[in-house]
Structures are given as C-alpha cells and as structure tokens.
Design an enzyme around this catalytic site. Structure first.
Site, PDB file in Angstrom:
ATOM      1  N   ASN A   6      -1.270   1.470   5.893  1.00 18.76           N
ATOM      2  CA  ASN A   6      -0.425   0.469   5.259  1.00 18.76           C
ATOM      3  C   ASN A   6      -0.066  -0.521   6.356  1.00 18.76           C
ATOM      4  O   ASN A   6       0.239  -0.098   7.467  1.00 18.76           O
ATOM      5  CB  ASN A   6       0.834   1.178   4.727  1.00 18.76           C
ATOM      6  CG  ASN A   6       1.849   0.224   4.139  1.00 18.76           C
ATOM      7  OD1 ASN A   6       1.558  -0.953   3.946  1.00 18.76           O
ATOM      8  ND2 ASN A   6       3.035   0.731   3.862  1.00 18.76           N
ATOM      9  N   GLY A   7      -0.130  -1.817   6.089  1.00 20.43           N
ATOM     10  CA  GLY A   7       0.257  -2.793   7.112  1.00 20.43           C
ATOM     11  C   GLY A   7      -0.923  -3.646   7.529  1.00 20.43           C
ATOM     12  O   GLY A   7      -1.890  -3.793   6.781  1.00 20.43           O
TER      13      GLY A   7
ATOM     14  N   GLU B 277      17.398 -16.916  -9.560  1.00 19.84           N
ATOM     15  CA  GLU B 277      17.057 -15.525  -9.834  1.00 19.84           C
ATOM     16  C   GLU B 277      16.500 -15.365 -11.260  1.00 19.84           C
ATOM     17  O   GLU B 277      15.517 -14.646 -11.472  1.00 19.84           O
ATOM     18  CB  GLU B 277      18.281 -14.633  -9.604  1.00 19.84           C
ATOM     19  CG  GLU B 277      18.100 -13.169  -9.941  1.00 19.84           C
ATOM     20  CD  GLU B 277      16.958 -12.472  -9.199  1.00 19.84           C
ATOM     21  OE1 GLU B 277      16.405 -13.048  -8.245  1.00 19.84           O
ATOM     22  OE2 GLU B 277      16.603 -11.356  -9.605  1.00 19.84           O
TER      23      GLU B 277
ATOM     24  N   CYS C 258       0.826  -1.206   0.000  1.00 14.56           N
ATOM     25  CA  CYS C 258       0.000   0.000   0.000  1.00 14.56           C
ATOM     26  C   CYS C 258       0.857   1.251   0.000  1.00 14.56           C
ATOM     27  O   CYS C 258       1.949   1.270   0.562  1.00 14.56           O
ATOM     28  CB  CYS C 258      -0.877   0.016   1.233  1.00 14.56           C
ATOM     29  SG  CYS C 258      -1.896  -1.444   1.383  1.00 14.56           S
TER      30      CYS C 258
ATOM     31  N   GLU D 113       7.954 -13.732 -12.510  1.00 13.89           N
ATOM     32  CA  GLU D 113       7.240 -12.588 -11.936  1.00 13.89           C
ATOM     33  C   GLU D 113       6.779 -11.572 -12.981  1.00 13.89           C
ATOM     34  O   GLU D 113       5.768 -10.925 -12.779  1.00 13.89           O
ATOM     35  CB  GLU D 113       8.005 -11.921 -10.787  1.00 13.89           C
ATOM     36  CG  GLU D 113       9.276 -11.221 -11.116  1.00 13.89           C
ATOM     37  CD  GLU D 113       9.958 -10.638  -9.868  1.00 13.89           C
ATOM     38  OE1 GLU D 113       9.319 -10.415  -8.847  1.00 13.89           O
ATOM     39  OE2 GLU D 113      11.175 -10.393  -9.962  1.00 13.89           O
TER      40      GLU D 113
ATOM     41  N   HIS E 293      16.886 -36.491  -9.969  1.00 16.51           N
ATOM     42  CA  HIS E 293      16.108 -36.914  -8.802  1.00 16.51           C
ATOM     43  C   HIS E 293      14.667 -36.433  -8.882  1.00 16.51           C
ATOM     44  O   HIS E 293      13.979 -36.395  -7.870  1.00 16.51           O
ATOM     45  CB  HIS E 293      16.787 -36.415  -7.518  1.00 16.51           C
ATOM     46  CG  HIS E 293      18.182 -36.942  -7.383  1.00 16.51           C
ATOM     47  ND1 HIS E 293      18.451 -38.218  -6.971  1.00 16.51           N
ATOM     48  CD2 HIS E 293      19.377 -36.373  -7.667  1.00 16.51           C
ATOM     49  CE1 HIS E 293      19.770 -38.417  -6.983  1.00 16.51           C
ATOM     50  NE2 HIS E 293      20.355 -37.306  -7.412  1.00 16.51           N
TER      51      HIS E 293
ATOM     52  N   ARG F  31       4.886   0.613  -6.215  1.00 16.81           N
ATOM     53  CA  ARG F  31       4.849  -0.287  -5.066  1.00 16.81           C
ATOM     54  C   ARG F  31       3.842  -1.418  -5.266  1.00 16.81           C
ATOM     55  O   ARG F  31       3.852  -2.386  -4.519  1.00 16.81           O
ATOM     56  CB  ARG F  31       4.486   0.492  -3.800  1.00 16.81           C
ATOM     57  CG  ARG F  31       5.541   1.498  -3.396  1.00 16.81           C
ATOM     58  CD  ARG F  31       5.028   2.441  -2.348  1.00 16.81           C
ATOM     59  NE  ARG F  31       4.858   1.823  -1.054  1.00 16.81           N
ATOM     60  CZ  ARG F  31       5.782   1.792  -0.108  1.00 16.81           C
ATOM     61  NH1 ARG F  31       6.951   2.326  -0.331  1.00 16.81           N
ATOM     62  NH2 ARG F  31       5.560   1.220   1.047  1.00 16.81           N
TER      63      ARG F  31
ATOM     64  N   LYS G  14       6.431  -3.704  -4.780  1.00 15.85           N
ATOM     65  CA  LYS G  14       7.869  -3.447  -4.747  1.00 15.85           C
ATOM     66  C   LYS G  14       8.420  -3.682  -3.347  1.00 15.85           C
ATOM     67  O   LYS G  14       9.500  -4.219  -3.180  1.00 15.85           O
ATOM     68  CB  LYS G  14       8.145  -2.006  -5.202  1.00 15.85           C
ATOM     69  CG  LYS G  14       9.626  -1.626  -5.230  1.00 15.85           C
ATOM     70  CD  LYS G  14      10.377  -2.406  -6.287  1.00 15.85           C
ATOM     71  CE  LYS G  14      11.865  -2.139  -6.294  1.00 15.85           C
ATOM     72  NZ  LYS G  14      12.598  -3.164  -7.057  1.00 15.85           N
TER      73      LYS G  14
ATOM     74  N   LYS H 149      12.818 -13.986 -12.135  1.00 15.27           N
ATOM     75  CA  LYS H 149      12.572 -12.829 -13.016  1.00 15.27           C
ATOM     76  C   LYS H 149      11.535 -13.191 -14.067  1.00 15.27           C
ATOM     77  O   LYS H 149      10.620 -12.434 -14.316  1.00 15.27           O
ATOM     78  CB  LYS H 149      13.870 -12.390 -13.730  1.00 15.27           C
ATOM     79  CG  LYS H 149      14.870 -11.629 -12.920  1.00 15.27           C
ATOM     80  CD  LYS H 149      14.510 -10.210 -12.594  1.00 15.27           C
ATOM     81  CE  LYS H 149      13.724 -10.111 -11.327  1.00 15.27           C
ATOM     82  NZ  LYS H 149      14.392 -10.127 -10.060  1.00 15.27           N
TER      83      LYS H 149
ATOM     84  N   TRP I 181      -3.032  -2.561  -1.655  1.00 14.51           N
ATOM     85  CA  TRP I 181      -2.612  -3.892  -2.092  1.00 14.51           C
ATOM     86  C   TRP I 181      -3.268  -4.843  -1.099  1.00 14.51           C
ATOM     87  O   TRP I 181      -2.887  -4.879   0.065  1.00 14.51           O
ATOM     88  CB  TRP I 181      -1.097  -3.993  -2.049  1.00 14.51           C
ATOM     89  CG  TRP I 181      -0.529  -5.235  -2.651  1.00 14.51           C
ATOM     90  CD1 TRP I 181      -0.283  -5.471  -3.970  1.00 14.51           C
ATOM     91  CD2 TRP I 181      -0.115  -6.415  -1.955  1.00 14.51           C
ATOM     92  NE1 TRP I 181       0.252  -6.719  -4.135  1.00 14.51           N
ATOM     93  CE2 TRP I 181       0.363  -7.327  -2.912  1.00 14.51           C
ATOM     94  CE3 TRP I 181      -0.105  -6.800  -0.619  1.00 14.51           C
ATOM     95  CZ2 TRP I 181       0.844  -8.584  -2.585  1.00 14.51           C
ATOM     96  CZ3 TRP I 181       0.368  -8.053  -0.283  1.00 14.51           C
ATOM     97  CH2 TRP I 181       0.844  -8.929  -1.266  1.00 14.51           C
TER      98      TRP I 181
HETATM   99  O1  M6R Z   1      13.360  -4.854  -0.578  1.00 19.23           O
HETATM  100  P1  M6R Z   1      13.854  -6.268  -0.488  1.00 19.23           P
HETATM  101  O2  M6R Z   1      15.157  -6.486  -1.117  1.00 19.23           O
HETATM  102  O3  M6R Z   1      13.836  -6.767   0.944  1.00 19.23           O
HETATM  103  O4  M6R Z   1      12.761  -7.118  -1.257  1.00 19.23           O
HETATM  104  C1  M6R Z   1      12.784  -8.505  -1.228  1.00 19.23           C
HETATM  105  C2  M6R Z   1      11.829  -9.099  -2.244  1.00 19.23           C
HETATM  106  O5  M6R Z   1      10.517  -8.700  -1.971  1.00 19.23           O
HETATM  107  C3  M6R Z   1      12.170  -8.689  -3.676  1.00 19.23           C
HETATM  108  O6  M6R Z   1      13.482  -9.009  -3.994  1.00 19.23           O
HETATM  109  C4  M6R Z   1      11.208  -9.368  -4.665  1.00 19.23           C
HETATM  110  O7  M6R Z   1      11.449 -10.734  -4.703  1.00 19.23           O
HETATM  111  C5  M6R Z   1      11.336  -8.730  -6.047  1.00 19.23           C
HETATM  112  N1  M6R Z   1      10.044  -8.634  -6.677  1.00 19.23           N
HETATM  113  C6  M6R Z   1      12.199  -9.486  -6.963  1.00 19.23           C
HETATM  114  O8  M6R Z   1      12.227  -8.999  -8.245  1.00 19.23           O
END
Ligand code: M6R
Length: 614
Positions: free
Chosen positions: A104-105, A487, A2, A494, A510, A27, A609, A491, A78
């Site tokens: 937020n939260g 990673e 949020c 997501e 396995h 965000r 974000k 990417k 969110w």
């Molecule tokens: O702000 P942070 O590095 O703690 O965030 C961690 C994850 O939320 C963040 O890396 C998330 O996985 C991203 N969407 C990856 O692209």
C-alpha cells in the site's frame, strides 16, 4: 486506498484472506488478488482479478492449491502507478517465483530502481512501483528474508506498507510500514497483518501497532519487531475495543444510511465526557498546557475533503467565541507553502482516519516549525494521533461508508468544545455564556435524533425524487452556510457523480450565475441568523433566472416557503452551530439522489475511504 491482509497460522487461510479483503472493501479498490504459499510444492497459488471481490472469487474456480496453505497474503488495489489491469494487480512475484509482495502506498524512486533491475536482467510483468520490491528482495535473499528486507529498505523512498513472503520460509511473513498504516492481529497459534483492523475483526481483537520503519516478523506463534538497527524492540499488545457490529449494516440498506442515523450517538459520545453539567469543559488528551492554549496567537487548521469542511465550519466558532484568528487550508496545499506557523500557534490536523497522507505531512511541517499540533481524529491509535502533541478525539465509531457523515458532524462538535474552552480561557465568553452554549451543544444530539425519527427523512426523499434526473446542482449559502454548501455539494458529487458547484452566495453575481437556466436546481442553505435576509435576496436573484430553489431552512421558519420551490427542514439551533444540523438533510438528499440512480453509495467509483497516498 489499497488494503492488505496477511495470515500465518494453523488454519487453511484461503477463506480468511478473502474474508479479510471483503472487510477492507470499504477502503475502495479496483482489482484484488492473493498468494497462498503451498509449503509442499514450494510455490504460490496466485489468483488475481480486475474488478470486485466477486470477480476474484470467480477467478478461483478451478485454481489449484487453495485448500491446504496456511500462509497467505491478499490485497485490494486502488490504482496509483499503472492502469487497472490484471498484471498490475497484487501480489507481485519475483522472477524466480520465490518472493511475493503486497503493498500500500508509493515507492517514489521506483523508476530508477526498475531501470537498475532491468539492467541486471530482471523482467517486469507490471507497470507498478510495487513490483520492484519482490525483485529487490529476491536479489538480496541469502537464506533470511528479514536480512533481505533490511538490505532493501535503505534503497526505498516514498511512503508505503508492505508484506513479503519467501517460499523457503513458509509460516513466516515480514512487513514494514513507512508513513502508511499496518497493524498486527495476534491470535492463538495464528497471526494477521493488515492495513486496518476490520480486516481481521472476528478472528482476534488483540492488536500490535508497529512504528514507522520497524521490521515486523510474524510466525504462527510469535511476533518479533526490529528497529532500523536490527535491535529487537517490544511493542505492547492492546485489545481493540471497537464494536464488531459496527462493521455490519445493522438493519440499514447501506453503511452510509446507518452512519447518518448514528449521528446523534456520535455527537453525544464526542461531547459526553467533555462538557460537565457545572459548565466545566475538558480537553483531556490535547497534550497542551492550559496556559499555553490560553495564549495562542493564531489557529491554523489543515485537513482534506470533508474534514476540511468541518474545519471551515469550526473557524466561525473559534473566531466568534474565542476571538482568535483562524486560517483553514487544504493540507495538500499547506504542506508545500512557506509555513509561517510558529511556537505561538496552534495547528489542528483534522482527519477522521488519522492516516491521510497530506494531512500528516502538513502537521509534520507545522511541528518542525515549533507549532503546537493537535490531531482531531476518530482513531486514537492512528498516525496523526502519534505524530501530534495531543489528540482531540471524536467518538463517532467506525465509519465504513466512503462518504463521511457522522465523523463530519462529530468533528464540528469537537471544534465547538475547543472553541468554548478557548473562549472561556481568554475571557471572551462569560461563565454564563459558556453554560448556555454548552446546553445548546448538549441539546443537539437529541434534536437530530428527533429529526431522524420524524417524517423529515421521507420528506427529503420525496424532494430528491423530483430532482433525480438533473445534471447539475449549484449550492449557495452565506456565512456558516458556506461550508455546509461545500460539504453538501461534495456529498452529492461523490456518491451520485452529478457535477456540483458550491459558492458563497455573495459571489454568485461574479460568475456562477451564468450557469443558471430555466429549471436549474439551486440548493440554498438558509438557516435563521443575521444573513438570512441577504440569502433571501440571493434566492430572488436565482429565481429571476428561472432556477428552482431547494432551501435548507430552520424548522418553524414561516417565511422560507414563500421564496423556495422546496424546503428541506433542519432542527433549530443557534446559527453558529447550524452546520451540524443543516448538513443532515443534505446528506440525506445526496443519499436519495444516488439511490434513485441505482448507485452503490457505500463504495463510489474511484474513491477510497482513506487516502494514504499523496
Ligand atoms: O480520513 P480523513 O478525514 O483525513 O479523510 C479526508 C478525506 O479524504 C475525506 O473526508 C473524503 O473527502 C471523503 N470521501 C468525504 O466524504
């Protein structure tokens, strides 16, 4: 997560609020709204919409009372508690229409609070946890919104940041943060409250950072902050140094592409002041004495998502160069395990935002056990930075694309500097060894810059175009290639919503090999190094099952083309540093697939974000 924006001042604030929300779009959100306080009518102009900010703007057509008000609060939601619906969108207003709140939260005990309020006759309009706030504040209001907030705070548990307003006190907003971000923007005859600085960038750069549980009262010309006992405290006003331009796309189609291309600068800025030409290494700001660092028994890394993958890559560096055992764990698991870290251990919380709830909690657990805790973050003023003994800063600049790119490679770079320093302190690296490795680190930004300026990105796009319709990708690698697979696969999933699986190649037999079929795409991370031949064997195995191999290999490797259907090249660097280079083509690959599908790479669905809730 949020986003919050609040304004009090001399100017009509409708545009300021909506523009602030636009600046917080990165965000992630699924609905939005605002409440503007019309002092003449003693009521709120409340507009909310499900969907994007364009939908919110559309909802304002024909709405009354938007032009005049100079006090307002806005929110991008969110969803956590309650579906994505109009009644659940913020702001929420008390039954008498006098208190409006954005939050937020999460208020964890909201069920109990809600039941109590309902027993007292309150009618709820939404399913959210937030809605208890305006009702509680209205019930405790006796002519002073600050006193009402003071009375309500002890009843709340959870982690939250909220901003509240009362119709009887136009020109005043009250806010509190508890483990969630909140900043004050100080202008001339106007004040902003926001969950992140970009919300008011362009209006002011003067910022105050309230601490947890402080009550922040903003009027057009003054900010007053009170601690839990009601005593006024002073918090300094600091000037935000980040560039406003960074919040714009700078000629690129998307923030993600811009940020991929900013990696050379991010890497260089991260090591620039740390690696001296004479072989010296500075861990300035880490907050732990050299003699303590030199003797740590173990390193524990806690992080989430992409930051966790950076930690996995860093483990190889610390173990190899400094000979210290390293564990890496996702923070949401670490925080609930029996924590065995102690005064002899170094715990590193990696979080680009410095606000990820689980990472903050894991760091707190470790601190309570007496461990030395360092925040590896991109935000000097973040909660993680404040909670830790010290900070290892990445200087990647503001990252707006939800998919982390430049902060990831900068994190590995910072871990490499730490590993070098630890290695030198513990004599597992010689002076000459440190000089050579420093040189390799210093070469990386330029190597990646050359790569990005070459035809390589277009080559990646051409390969991606062949696979854009594939419904599943398997990523395989060994040794340092494993975190790169994790990673790369993250990417792709997501931003393109294509299912991916990432595995250590040695584990393939396995189980995951059963997934393969004629034409299945398998991305194999195969940089030059001591496991290269082993990886080639794995490539043979998947090709024998009809899979198509897209290899990520070191520029100049002549053998790989004999084994792969397509090759994505990466700049040459020592194997241990290859997670910084091999991830770049995979970022581009994911980007191109998502673009090929016509998706919004900067704001993928359901993602935020900064994940400020557990
Ligand atoms: O702000 P942070 O590095 O703690 O965030 C961690 C994850 O939320 C963040 O890396 C998330 O996985 C991203 N969407 C990856 O692209």
């Amino acid at each position: 997560m949020c986003g919050i924006i609040g304004y009090v001042g001399d100017r009509p604030c409708y545009e300021l609020i909506v523009r602030g929300l636009e600046r917080l779009e990165y965000r992630g959100y699924d609905s939005a709204g605002f409440a503007l306080l019309d002092a003449d009518n003693d009521r709120y102009a409340l507009v909310r919409a499900v969907g994007k900010l364009e939908d919110l703007r559309a909802a304002t057509v024909g709405a009354d009372g938007l032009e005049g008000p100079t006090t307002g609060i806005g929110h991008t939601r969110w969803a956590t508690h309650g579906k994505v619906t109009l009644p659940n969108a913020h702001p929420h207003v008390s039954n008498d229409g006098r208190v409006a709140v954005v939050m937020n939260g999460i208020i964890e005990n909201y069920v109990e609070l809600r039941r109590r309020l309902q027993d007292e006759g309150v009618v709820f309009a939404s399913e959210t946890d937030t809605e208890v706030l305006p009702h509680l504040l209205a019930r405790h209001y006796e002519g002073d919104i600050v006193a009402a907030v003071q009375a309500v705070l002890p009843q709340l548990s959870g982690h939250y940041a909220f901003v509240a307003s009362h119709t009887s006190e136009p020109g005043r907003l009250v806010a509190v943060r508890h483990e969630c971000p909140l900043v004050v923007g100080v202008g001339v005859n106007e004040m902003f409250l926001a969950s992140a600085i970009p919300a008011f960038l362009g209006e002011t750069r003067e910022v105050i950072y309230p601490e947890n549980d402080e009550i922040v009262v903003v009027d057009r010309d003054a900010v007053h902050i009170y601690d839990g006992f009601g005593t006024e405290v002073t918090r300094p006003t600091r000037t935000w140094e980040g560039s406003e331009e960074a919040a714009e796309k700078g000629g690129y189609d998307t923030f993600m592409l811009k940020e991929i291309h900013e990696q050379p600068a991010a890497l260089w800025d991260t090591i620039g002041s740390r690696l001296g030409a004479d072989g010296s290494i500075s861990l300035d700001g880490i907050g732990i004495d050299d003699h303590v660092l030199a003797r740590v028994d173990a390193v524990h890394i806690v992080a989430c998502g992409t930051s966790y993958h950076a930690g996995l890559a860093g483990r190889y560096l610390i173990e190899d160069w400094a000979r210290i055992p390293v564990s890496v764990e996702v923070a949401s698991e670490y925080r609930y395990r029996t924590c065995l870290a102690g005064p002899g251990d170094l715990v590193i919380g990696i979080t680009q935002s410095g606000e990820t709830a689980d990472t903050l909690a894991a760091m707190r657990v470790a601190r309570e056990r007496g461990a030395h805790v360092v925040a590896l973050t991109n935000q000097t003023d973040s909660q993680a930075a404040r909670d830790a003994n010290g900070v290892l800063l990445t200087r990647a600049g503001l990252e707006i694309g939800v998919a982390a790119t430049k902060t990831h490679t900068a994190q590995i770079m910072a871990l490499a500097v730490l590993a070098l320093k630890l290695g030198r302190m513990r004599w597992s690296l010689t002076e000459a060894g440190v000089r050579d490795l420093s040189e390799e680190l210093r070469r990386l930004p330029d190597a990646i810059e050359q790569y990005l300026l070459s035809s390589a990105p277009a080559d990646v796009a051409a390969v991606a175009a062949k696979y854009v319709d594939k419904g599943f990708f398997l990523y395989l690698g060994r040794h340092v290639g494993v975190p790169v697979c994790f990673e790369g696969a993250l990417k792709l999933k997501e931003i393109s919503y294509v299912p991916t699986e990432a595995y250590p190649a040695g584990e393939m037999k396995h189980g995951p090999i059963a997934l393969l079929d004629e034409g299945s795409p398998v991305v194999v991370v195969a940089p030059d190094g001591h496991v290269f031949d082993k990886v080639i064997s794995n490539i043979q195995e998947v090709r024998a099952r009809g899979a198509r191999v897209i290899a990520v290999a070191t520029e100049g490797n002549e053998e790989i083309a004999l084994h792969a259907d397509d090759v994505l090249w990466a700049p040459r660097t020592p194997a241990l540093l290859s997670p910084i280079t091999t991830i770049v083509p995979l970022q581009l690959f994911a980007y191109e697939i998502a673009k090929g599908k016509g998706l919004n790479v900067d704001k993928p669905r359901n993602l935020a974000k900064t994940v400020t809730v557990e």
